[in-house]
Design an enzyme around this catalytic site. Structure first.
Site: not given
Ligand code: NAD
Length: 473
Positions: A246, A280
């Site tokens: 997601e 999101c």
């Molecule tokens: P992010 O991708 O930076 O981090 C998300 C999670 O992934 C965190 O727990 C982080 O520690 C982890 N992570 C970071 N690098 C990783 C890697 N290489 N491998 C595995 N895990 C890793 O996102 P964010 O800044 O926490 O959230 C914001 C983003 O999330 C926005 O783009 C938003 O649109 C999206 N989002 C989407 C939904 C949806 O349902 N589609 C819901 C909420 C947020």
């Protein structure tokens, strides 16, 4: 200073090093969280593998009952969880139109209960003189859950509950920016679940990618940004992990000239600014027909100027701070770029004096596609308002994004609005509402907003594989 611990195999586990968690409204350190290493991750996966044998074999009704008990336990701890969420994430306890920590914990309870009520009964495909065929849904094994920081507890629940309901065991790694309410939830759930069924590891870096590569994990459910989603997909290829991704969005809302401006303005404002725009599927680009452009701009500006931005623990606050400095810097950058491109600021537009990562609710008129604020996901309290003349042009522009999470059409002509909404290239098409998710309706993205769905029966099947059994007669 409160110190939190990992929970592995039902036990509280301390680590050598801890990292600070700060309150984005004050920039003060509010707690310390354990820095797990690869050994801790291995221990958590092994515990989850051992627990899988038992948990996958218990009667389906037992798992449903455990989810009911967890929902009750979350409700009993609602106040504490709300406060942790507000302090680590920044969202107000109540918030604009009731969208705050209260809603996040309330939603967590509602989704847990709704998931408890779902089931995937055996399907009989054929029963005749030739053969008897049935299809079973079986759990996958250990599920790795990686949620983001914007709705930390609710998204953790969206990952964990369907995984547990279908007989999987879980290792969850929350965002290091917002781990507290999730750790507390896992502690609460561990008083109800057998040891090892739900484990939590926290760290600042490295553990998420190690989970995606881990041979003992069968599936990753990830909610977060598109670039991280791509990395997870690459790392998960080693053992062909199942994935639910997601990812980001840049949802368009299209307003037709026949709306009642006074009626739709507060709804559109809430759709764009809920959780300070850090949602999101928030409305992130607003396309408004030229006939009502100025009147809708004025109505939205009036709301934006009246909302109260502040520390979410204080009464009467509508919107909190941005969750982190990077996100605040991105909003400032996009605002300045829009200003250079000739954007007309109807509200906000200048960073609020610190401490805290505050930025006022900002509306930018007279910008269009090609400006970063329109083309990129802002994930903050700033909304571009774009004028259009022809509806086909508006639909084409809405669809020109690489993202495809949600989209909406606003009109008093429902059949027309529905037909237009269905032309939007997105997983959720809304009419006269936006970001209106609920546990009984599947939710997921298309294009670079990811793949796989959450919620309802479709969401549940994502945590299973099929086994077709055929008896030849
Ligand atoms: P992010 O991708 O930076 O981090 C998300 C999670 O992934 C965190 O727990 C982080 O520690 C982890 N992570 C970071 N690098 C990783 C890697 N290489 N491998 C595995 N895990 C890793 O996102 P964010 O800044 O926490 O959230 C914001 C983003 O999330 C926005 O783009 C938003 O649109 C999206 N989002 C989407 C939904 C949806 O349902 N589609 C819901 C909420 C947020």
């Amino acid at each position: 200073m409160k110190k939190f611990n990992l929970i592995i195999d039902g036990k509280s586990v301390s680590t050598e090093r801890y990292f600070n968690v700060i309150n984005p409204a004050t920039e003060e350190v509010i707690a310390q969280c354990p820095s797990a290493n690869i050994i801790h991750l291995d221990l958590a996966v092994e515990a989850a593998q051992r627990a899988f044998a038992l948990w996958s074999a218990v009667d389906d009704s037992v798992r449903a009952q455990k989810l009911h008990e967890i929902a009750d336990a979350i409700a009993q701890n609602q106040e504490e969880l709300m406060k942790l969420l507000t302090m680590e994430m920044g969202k107000p306890l109540a918030g604009y139109q009731g969208i705050g920590s209260g809603m996040e914990v309330g939603g967590s309870i509602a989704w847990t209960l709704a998931t408890a009520e779902l089931s995937l009964p055996v399907e009989i495909i054929q029963d005749n003189d030739d053969a008897y065929i049935e299809v079973h849904r079986k759990p996958l094994g250990v599920v790795g859950s990686i949620p983001p920081w914007n709705w930390p507890l609710m998204i953790a629940i969206w990952h964990v509950m369907p995984a547990l309901r279908t007989g999987n065991t879980v290792v969850i790694k929350p965002s290091s920016l917002t781990p507290l309410a999730t750790i507390r939830f896992v502690e609460i759930a561990n008083q109800i679940l057998p040891p090892g069924v739900l484990n939590i590891v926290t760290a600042e870096t490295g553990i998420g990618s190690a989970m995606a590569r881990h041979p003992g994990i069968s599936k990753i459910v990830f909610t977060g940004s598109t670039p991280t989603g791509r990395q997870i997909m690459q790392n998960a290829s080693s053992n062909l992990k199942r994935l639910t991704l997601e990812l980001g969005g840049n949802d368009a809302g299209i307003v037709l000239p026949d709306v009642n401006v006074t009626d739709v303005a507060p709804k559109i404002f809430a759709a764009a600014f809920n959780n300070n725009g850090q949602t999101c599927a928030a409305l992130k680009r607003l396309y408004v027909h030229e006939d009502i452009y100025e009147s809708l701009c004025a109505a939205l500006a009036e709301i934006a100027q009246a909302v109260v931005t502040g520390n979410g623990l204080d009464a009467g606050v509508d919107l909190g701070p941005l969750q982190n400095k990077d996100q605040l810097d991105l909003v400032i950058e996009l605002a300045e770029d829009a200003r250079k491109a000739g954007g007309r600021f109807l509200s906000g537009g200048r960073q609020t004096k610190g401490p805290g990562f505050f930025y006022p609710a900002t509306l930018v008129a007279d910008v269009s596609d090609g400006v970063r604020l329109v083309d990129e996901e802002q994930f903050g309290p700033i909304l571009p308002i774009i004028k259009y003349t022809g509806i086909n042009d508006a639909i084409n522009r809405a669809n020109s994004s690489p993202f495809g999470l949600g989209g909406s059409v606003w009109s008093s002509d429902i059949p027309k609005a529905k037909a237009l909404a269905m032309q939007l290239e997105c997983g959720s098409a809304w009419v006269n509402t936006h970001a209106a998710i609920q546990p009984n309706a599947p939710f997921g993205g298309v294009k670079q907003s990811g793949f796989g769905v959450e919620f309802a029966r479709d969401g549940l099947t994502e945590y299973t594989s099929i086994q077709t059994v055929k008896i030849q007669k």
